[in-house]
Motif scaffolding. Structure first.
Motif, short mmCIF file in Angstrom:
data_model
loop_
_atom_site.label_atom_id
_atom_site.label_comp_id
_atom_site.label_asym_id
_atom_site.label_seq_id
_atom_site.Cartn_x
_atom_site.Cartn_y
_atom_site.Cartn_z
N MET B 362 43.76 38.91 39.33
CA MET B 362 43.60 39.95 38.33
C MET B 362 43.82 39.41 36.93
N ALA B 363 44.82 38.54 36.81
CA ALA B 363 45.14 37.99 35.49
C ALA B 363 43.98 37.17 34.96
N THR B 364 43.32 36.40 35.81
CA THR B 364 42.27 35.54 35.30
C THR B 364 40.95 36.27 35.15
N ILE B 365 40.76 37.40 35.84
CA ILE B 365 39.55 38.18 35.58
C ILE B 365 39.65 38.87 34.24
N ASP B 366 40.87 39.13 33.78
CA ASP B 366 41.13 39.67 32.44
C ASP B 366 40.48 41.03 32.26
N LEU B 367 41.05 42.01 32.93
CA LEU B 367 40.52 43.37 32.84
C LEU B 367 41.13 44.11 31.65
N VAL B 368 40.31 44.90 30.99
CA VAL B 368 40.82 45.84 29.99
C VAL B 368 40.43 47.22 30.48
N ILE B 369 41.42 48.05 30.78
CA ILE B 369 41.16 49.28 31.53
C ILE B 369 40.34 50.30 30.74
N PRO B 370 40.63 50.54 29.45
CA PRO B 370 39.79 51.51 28.71
C PRO B 370 38.32 51.11 28.67
N ASP B 371 38.04 49.83 28.85
CA ASP B 371 36.65 49.38 28.88
C ASP B 371 36.00 49.78 30.20
#
Lengths: 160, 374
Positions: B362-371
């Motif tokens: 999850m850390a390396t996929i780098d998700l931004v939740i509002p996006d």
């Protein structure tokens, strides 16, 4: 024998990489004054705090010393506002030579609904409103967030 | 007394559902992951969305074109400038106006600075997810300096609303170029420290190497873009393939690594930071003089038709699709967000792995939740 050698090599490399990382941490531990970006807010609010001139804070309608502003009540800012936080109330006034003219009565600004996007400042053709770089905007009563920006008795500044 | 030793081990275990999030320190936002676990092995993973859905696409239908732009800063808040740029470019396409050269240069500098801040924050939070706290504070040093530049020039730190149709809101300050030159020297120094502290660390490498393998075919079928896809060996940089705002005149490399694992994704982002610095350095010495904003009417009306513009944000491809019916409000505005597609890859790469590796993936996929939610 080879696998043992590999294992020991990995252990050694592990300790070495740990040391290089910790060396950096130790360096910053022993040089605490180097590159501090932490702001001591609110202790520094009267001294070293630096708020840029352009910081998008509260919208104000500047008045000059004769209690005159530049707003012609054209309502372009009201239309540009995405949240409906601006309400302009104007009245029809008759001047001496019988011409009817729209004059600003109340410039109502709801700070609680403002997202500080700056569209109103951008839309204003007279540059009548500006954004102040103030940021401590909290109040105790929610009704205090609705402000009337033009001062009582203020008039439109005539163009030179 | 019953002897458990005779029963096969499979019958003793039982599947267990764990909700990771929506309020969990290591998920960066309000994303809920429903993980079905068997011991420590993940059997199934279901991302549950909707905790931060604001209906931005629907809101744009009742706002004008100019007013919609401020909403795009609030989608992927770590690439606010780039989102504004995407929306502005799509509107400019419809209006058929030419952006002045100075505005183009300022836009690219701002976009690359934004990419730098985004990757720096990712670097800190990635290390924090894996148990190291110091990098988070080190990463915030540079980020803070870049945000100060944003604050001084655009008026806001996070949701700028600076890039508008026709150019940029205001001209940059006179000390803009010198302050960035000063900043880049520092950033380059600090990048070396980052490599020293984390990249070379054996423990960190062991947590990432061979973890969360996303094969090339899967990345394509999931629609992954950005650093996630480029770490799987897919060349997909929008800045190279569909250049906008003069990226075609600049010299920069597209980082493609054929590693497919979390470590490759880490390496891609670290190299991209260097490329961003390289791009800014080319522009900062000679920002063209002239207008910073083309003349645009107060109320924008687009001709009837469909307009699409794609840009490369820090997380991948952002597409803005506008359908206009000729009025002053868009008939439909659709955003193709990078994080949403990248989230799709999370399930296939984590099912069958251990729960400890879920955080690394999850850390390396780098998700931004509002996006993801919008």
């Amino acid at each position: 024998m080879k696998s043992l050698f590999q294992y020991l090599k990995e252990v050694f490399l592990g300790f070495y990489s740990l040391w290089t990382g910790l060396k950096l941490t130790l360096y910053y531990f022993t040089h605490p004054r180097k590159e501090i970006i932490t702001e001591q807010y609110p202790e520094n609010r009267t001294t070293t705090i630096n708020i840029p001139e352009r910081f998008a804070g509260e919208v104000i309608l500047p008045h000059d010393e004769n209690n005159k502003h530049k707003c012609t009540a054209c309502t372009l800012c009201e239309m540009a506002c995405p949240n409906g936080s601006i309400k302009i109330i104007s009245v029809q006034e008759e001047s001496e030579d019988g011409k009817k003219k729209r004059v600003l009565d109340k410039w109502i600004y709801n700070l609680g609904m403002c997202t500080f996007c700056g569209q109103c400042i951008d839309a204003c053709p007279q540059d009548a409103i500006i954004m102040k770089n103030s940021f401590e905007l909290s109040v105790y009563n929610r009704n205090d967030l609705v402000k009337t920006l033009n001062k009582p008795g203020s008039k439109l500044k005539e163009k030179e | 007394m019953e002897n458990n030793n005779n029963i096969p081990i499979d019958d003793l275990t039982e599947e267990f559902v764990v909700n990771i999030g929506p309020q969990h320190p290591s998920t960066h936002g309000v994303l809920r992951l429903q993980a079905t676990l068997d011991g420590e092995t993940i059997k199934d993973l279901l991302p549950v969305l909707g905790y931060i859905h604001r209906g931005i696409e629907k809101m744009t239908e009742s706002l004008g074109y100019k007013q919609s732009i401020y909403l795009t800063s609030r989608m992927d808040y770590l690439s606010a400038h780039i989102n504004n740029q995407a929306c502005s470019l799509a509107i400019e396409k419809g209006m058929q106006i030419e952006v002045p050269e100075r505005a183009k240069a300022i836009r690219i500098i701002m976009a690359e600075l934004q990419r730098l801040t985004s990757h720096e924050l990712w670097w800190g939070s990635c290390a924090m997810d894996l148990g190291a706290v110091t990098p988070f504070f080190l990463a915030f040093r540079d980020r803070e300096r870049i945000l100060d530049i944003f604050e001084g020039n655009t008026g806001n730190r996070l949701t700028m609303n600076y890039i508008t149709p026709g150019g940029v809101m205001f001209d940059v300050l006179p000390n803009f170029a010198s302050s960035i030159k000063e900043l880049l020297v520092k950033v380059k120094e600090h990048l070396k420290e980052y490599e020293e502290l984390i990249t070379g660390n054996v423990i960190f490498q062991h947590r990432l190497k061979g973890v969360g393998i996303l094969p090339r075919e899967l990345a394509i079928s999931m629609g992954c873009t950005g650093p996630v896809a480029r770490a799987s060996g897919i060349s997909c940089d929008v800045r190279k393939y569909h250049p906008y705002d003069g990226y075609d005149k600049l010299d920069f490399k597209e980082i493609v690594i054929d590693g497919c694992d979390s470590w490759a994704r880490y390496k891609v982002r670290m190299e991209e930071m260097k490329q961003s610095i390289h791009i800014i350095e080319q522009l900062i010495h000679n920002i063209p003089e002239g207008e910073f904003r083309a003349k645009v009417k107060g109320v924008i009306k687009l001709p009837v038709g469909e307009y699409y513009q794609r840009v490369e944000t820090a997380r991948g491809e952002l597409g803005v699709y506008i359908v206009s019916d000729g009025g002053n409000k868009p008939y439909r505005m659709k955003f193709r967000a990078a994080s949403f597609s990248n989230l799709g890859a999370l399930k296939p790469i984590t099912v069958g792995a251990k729960i400890g590796d879920l955080m690394a993936s999850m850390a390396t996929i780098d998700l931004v939740i509002p996006d993801i939610d919008r």
